[in-house]
Scaffold this motif. Structure first.
Motif, PDB file in Angstrom:
ATOM      1  N   MET A   1      20.557 -21.029  32.182  1.00 28.17           N
ATOM      2  CA  MET A   1      21.934 -21.213  31.705  1.00 28.17           C
ATOM      3  C   MET A   1      22.261 -20.331  30.125  1.00 28.17           C
ATOM      4  O   MET A   1      21.251 -19.981  29.531  1.00 28.17           O
ATOM      5  CB  MET A   1      21.789 -22.717  30.900  1.00 28.17           C
ATOM      6  N   THR A   2      23.297 -20.777  29.423  1.00 26.79           N
ATOM      7  CA  THR A   2      23.889 -19.958  28.348  1.00 26.79           C
ATOM      8  C   THR A   2      24.361 -21.337  28.096  1.00 26.79           C
ATOM      9  O   THR A   2      25.360 -21.943  28.168  1.00 26.79           O
ATOM     10  CB  THR A   2      24.779 -18.760  29.355  1.00 26.79           C
ATOM     11  N   LEU A   3      24.638 -20.680  26.574  1.00 28.30           N
ATOM     12  CA  LEU A   3      25.133 -21.940  25.915  1.00 28.30           C
ATOM     13  C   LEU A   3      25.982 -20.932  24.636  1.00 28.30           C
ATOM     14  O   LEU A   3      25.369 -19.657  24.725  1.00 28.30           O
ATOM     15  CB  LEU A   3      24.202 -22.647  24.706  1.00 28.30           C
ATOM     16  N   ILE A   4      27.526 -21.146  24.740  1.00 28.55           N
ATOM     17  CA  ILE A   4      27.944 -20.365  23.797  1.00 28.55           C
ATOM     18  C   ILE A   4      28.047 -20.784  22.667  1.00 28.55           C
ATOM     19  O   ILE A   4      29.204 -22.451  22.650  1.00 28.55           O
ATOM     20  CB  ILE A   4      29.321 -20.133  24.991  1.00 28.55           C
ATOM     21  N   HIS A   5      28.183 -20.407  21.416  1.00 31.10           N
ATOM     22  CA  HIS A   5      29.021 -20.868  19.997  1.00 31.10           C
ATOM     23  C   HIS A   5      30.188 -20.029  19.698  1.00 31.10           C
ATOM     24  O   HIS A   5      30.229 -18.654  20.030  1.00 31.10           O
ATOM     25  CB  HIS A   5      27.222 -19.976  19.689  1.00 31.10           C
ATOM     26  N   ILE A   6      31.357 -21.132  19.589  1.00 33.95           N
ATOM     27  CA  ILE A   6      32.197 -20.586  18.703  1.00 33.95           C
ATOM     28  C   ILE A   6      32.175 -21.115  16.962  1.00 33.95           C
ATOM     29  O   ILE A   6      32.198 -21.918  17.594  1.00 33.95           O
ATOM     30  CB  ILE A   6      33.407 -20.827  19.371  1.00 33.95           C
ATOM     31  N   VAL A   7      32.775 -19.588  16.069  1.00 31.63           N
ATOM     32  CA  VAL A   7      33.128 -20.529  15.066  1.00 31.63           C
ATOM     33  C   VAL A   7      34.612 -20.127  14.137  1.00 31.63           C
ATOM     34  O   VAL A   7      34.601 -18.547  14.619  1.00 31.63           O
ATOM     35  CB  VAL A   7      32.020 -20.325  14.190  1.00 31.63           C
ATOM     36  N   LEU A   8      34.810 -20.637  14.010  1.00 36.88           N
ATOM     37  CA  LEU A   8      36.440 -19.607  13.339  1.00 36.88           C
ATOM     38  C   LEU A   8      36.081 -19.901  11.582  1.00 36.88           C
ATOM     39  O   LEU A   8      36.046 -21.337  11.533  1.00 36.88           O
ATOM     40  CB  LEU A   8      37.403 -20.837  13.586  1.00 36.88           C
ATOM     41  N   PHE A   9      36.477 -19.335  10.691  1.00 36.29           N
ATOM     42  CA  PHE A   9      36.336 -18.943  10.163  1.00 36.29           C
ATOM     43  C   PHE A   9      37.697 -18.886   8.845  1.00 36.29           C
ATOM     44  O   PHE A   9      38.579 -17.716   9.760  1.00 36.29           O
ATOM     45  CB  PHE A   9      35.235 -17.674   9.133  1.00 36.29           C
ATOM     46  N   LYS A  10      37.498 -19.321   8.367  1.00 31.39           N
ATOM     47  CA  LYS A  10      39.004 -19.455   7.165  1.00 31.39           C
ATOM     48  C   LYS A  10      38.789 -18.898   5.493  1.00 31.39           C
ATOM     49  O   LYS A  10      37.537 -19.845   5.348  1.00 31.39           O
ATOM     50  CB  LYS A  10      39.920 -21.222   6.942  1.00 31.39           C
ATOM     51  N   PHE A  11      39.237 -18.387   5.373  1.00 31.61           N
ATOM     52  CA  PHE A  11      38.895 -17.770   4.055  1.00 31.61           C
ATOM     53  C   PHE A  11      39.732 -18.225   2.224  1.00 31.61           C
ATOM     54  O   PHE A  11      41.133 -18.404   2.744  1.00 31.61           O
ATOM     55  CB  PHE A  11      38.321 -16.091   3.440  1.00 31.61           C
ATOM     56  N   ARG A  12      38.695 -18.197   1.301  1.00 29.24           N
ATOM     57  CA  ARG A  12      40.540 -19.415   0.007  1.00 29.24           C
ATOM     58  C   ARG A  12      41.381 -18.179   0.076  1.00 29.24           C
ATOM     59  O   ARG A  12      41.112 -16.708   0.477  1.00 29.24           O
ATOM     60  CB  ARG A  12      39.561 -19.146  -1.013  1.00 29.24           C
ATOM     61  N   PRO A  13      42.270 -18.177  -0.633  1.00 33.48           N
ATOM     62  CA  PRO A  13      43.218 -17.314  -0.668  1.00 33.48           C
ATOM     63  C   PRO A  13      43.419 -15.517  -1.192  1.00 33.48           C
ATOM     64  O   PRO A  13      43.347 -14.977  -0.934  1.00 33.48           O
ATOM     65  CB  PRO A  13      44.702 -17.659  -0.905  1.00 33.48           C
ATOM     66  N   GLU A  14      42.461 -16.286  -2.248  1.00 28.76           N
ATOM     67  CA  GLU A  14      42.030 -15.204  -3.465  1.00 28.76           C
ATOM     68  C   GLU A  14      40.589 -14.457  -2.899  1.00 28.76           C
ATOM     69  O   GLU A  14      40.815 -13.375  -3.258  1.00 28.76           O
ATOM     70  CB  GLU A  14      41.357 -16.688  -4.772  1.00 28.76           C
ATOM     71  N   VAL A  15      39.958 -14.644  -1.734  1.00 28.51           N
ATOM     72  CA  VAL A  15      39.131 -13.287  -1.109  1.00 28.51           C
ATOM     73  C   VAL A  15      39.732 -12.383  -0.679  1.00 28.51           C
ATOM     74  O   VAL A  15      40.770 -12.286   0.558  1.00 28.51           O
ATOM     75  CB  VAL A  15      38.266 -14.566  -0.234  1.00 28.51           C
ATOM     76  N   SER A  16      38.744 -11.458  -1.678  1.00 30.34           N
ATOM     77  CA  SER A  16      39.577 -10.085  -1.067  1.00 30.34           C
ATOM     78  C   SER A  16      39.037  -9.568   0.605  1.00 30.34           C
ATOM     79  O   SER A  16      39.147  -9.828   1.379  1.00 30.34           O
ATOM     80  CB  SER A  16      39.262  -8.323  -1.881  1.00 30.34           C
ATOM     81  N   GLU A  17      39.902  -8.965   0.902  1.00 27.28           N
ATOM     82  CA  GLU A  17      40.449  -7.682   2.071  1.00 27.28           C
ATOM     83  C   GLU A  17      38.932  -7.609   2.544  1.00 27.28           C
ATOM     84  O   GLU A  17      37.889  -7.501   3.431  1.00 27.28           O
ATOM     85  CB  GLU A  17      40.567  -7.142   2.596  1.00 27.28           C
ATOM     86  N   GLU A  18      38.095  -6.746   1.493  1.00 26.81           N
ATOM     87  CA  GLU A  18      37.004  -6.328   1.334  1.00 26.81           C
ATOM     88  C   GLU A  18      35.869  -7.173   1.422  1.00 26.81           C
ATOM     89  O   GLU A  18      35.110  -6.394   1.916  1.00 26.81           O
ATOM     90  CB  GLU A  18      36.784  -4.839  -0.330  1.00 26.81           C
ATOM     91  N   HIS A  19      36.643  -8.305   1.050  1.00 24.10           N
ATOM     92  CA  HIS A  19      35.473  -9.266   1.177  1.00 24.10           C
ATOM     93  C   HIS A  19      35.405  -9.523   2.936  1.00 24.10           C
ATOM     94  O   HIS A  19      34.132  -9.612   3.379  1.00 24.10           O
ATOM     95  CB  HIS A  19      34.706 -10.442  -0.021  1.00 24.10           C
ATOM     96  N   LYS A  20      36.285  -9.685   3.005  1.00 20.68           N
ATOM     97  CA  LYS A  20      36.106 -10.072   4.503  1.00 20.68           C
ATOM     98  C   LYS A  20      35.959  -8.452   5.498  1.00 20.68           C
ATOM     99  O   LYS A  20      35.129  -9.275   6.672  1.00 20.68           O
ATOM    100  CB  LYS A  20      37.772 -10.870   5.370  1.00 20.68           C
ATOM    101  N   ASP A  21      35.942  -7.998   5.615  1.00 21.73           N
ATOM    102  CA  ASP A  21      34.940  -6.568   6.260  1.00 21.73           C
ATOM    103  C   ASP A  21      33.971  -6.672   5.584  1.00 21.73           C
ATOM    104  O   ASP A  21      33.297  -7.061   6.762  1.00 21.73           O
ATOM    105  CB  ASP A  21      35.527  -5.745   5.494  1.00 21.73           C
ATOM    106  N   THR A  22      33.290  -6.844   4.575  1.00 18.89           N
ATOM    107  CA  THR A  22      31.685  -6.728   4.312  1.00 18.89           C
ATOM    108  C   THR A  22      30.953  -8.432   5.153  1.00 18.89           C
ATOM    109  O   THR A  22      30.165  -8.162   5.664  1.00 18.89           O
ATOM    110  CB  THR A  22      31.512  -7.559   3.154  1.00 18.89           C
ATOM    111  N   PHE A  23      31.818  -9.024   5.231  1.00 13.68           N
ATOM    112  CA  PHE A  23      31.605 -10.286   6.202  1.00 13.68           C
ATOM    113  C   PHE A  23      31.307 -10.395   7.615  1.00 13.68           C
ATOM    114  O   PHE A  23      31.036 -10.799   8.404  1.00 13.68           O
ATOM    115  CB  PHE A  23      32.476 -11.515   5.965  1.00 13.68           C
ATOM    116  N   ILE A  24      32.655  -9.631   7.773  1.00 17.82           N
ATOM    117  CA  ILE A  24      32.472  -9.033   9.130  1.00 17.82           C
ATOM    118  C   ILE A  24      31.794  -7.985   9.977  1.00 17.82           C
ATOM    119  O   ILE A  24      30.518  -8.199  10.672  1.00 17.82           O
ATOM    120  CB  ILE A  24      34.066  -8.546   9.840  1.00 17.82           C
TER     121      ILE A  24
END
Length: 117
Positions: A1-24
């Motif tokens: 069996m396989t279980l698929i896990h999906i998550v969508l993330f939304k950051f607050r507007p003031e979060v920098s692109e650099e932070h988002k890139d680090t998160f990824i």
């Protein structure tokens, strides 16, 4: 069996692109966890949905494959998962959507594909 896990993330507007890139980058390290089936964990950003409004402002998506509910629970409880989410996501999130499902037996063959190193 396989279980698929999906998550969508939304950051607050003031979060920098650099932070988002680090998160990824940090999210992608989770594919090495043994509870991730054959290292199948994908992270994508930005949304290319057209029109973009259909993305509802979500900025990063994660899809991971797990052997079963126990493997997903192990993933969620891992120190690595906790480190990434508590350091790079939860203090900065505006919203998050999670959806997990078990692949139907007749579709399981689609979860078996060769991995390229």
């Amino acid at each position: 069996m396989t279980l698929i896990h999906i998550v969508l993330f939304k950051f607050r507007p003031e979060v920098s692109e650099e932070h988002k890139d680090t998160f990824i980058r940090e999210l992608k390290t989770l594919k090495s966890l043994p509870c991730v089936k054959n290292g199948r964990l994908l992270v994508g950003s930005p949304s290319v949905t057209n029109p973009i409004e259909r993305s509802k402002g979500f900025q990063v998506a994660l899809v991971s494959y797990h052997e079963d509910k126990a493997a997903l629970a192990e993933y969620q409880a891992s120190d690595e998962h906790h480190r990434v989410t508590s350091t790079y996501m939860f203090p900065y999130k505006e919203d998050l959507v999670r959806f997990d499902f078990e692949v139907d037996a007749e579709d399981e063959y689609m979860c078996h594909f060769p991995l390229l190193a």
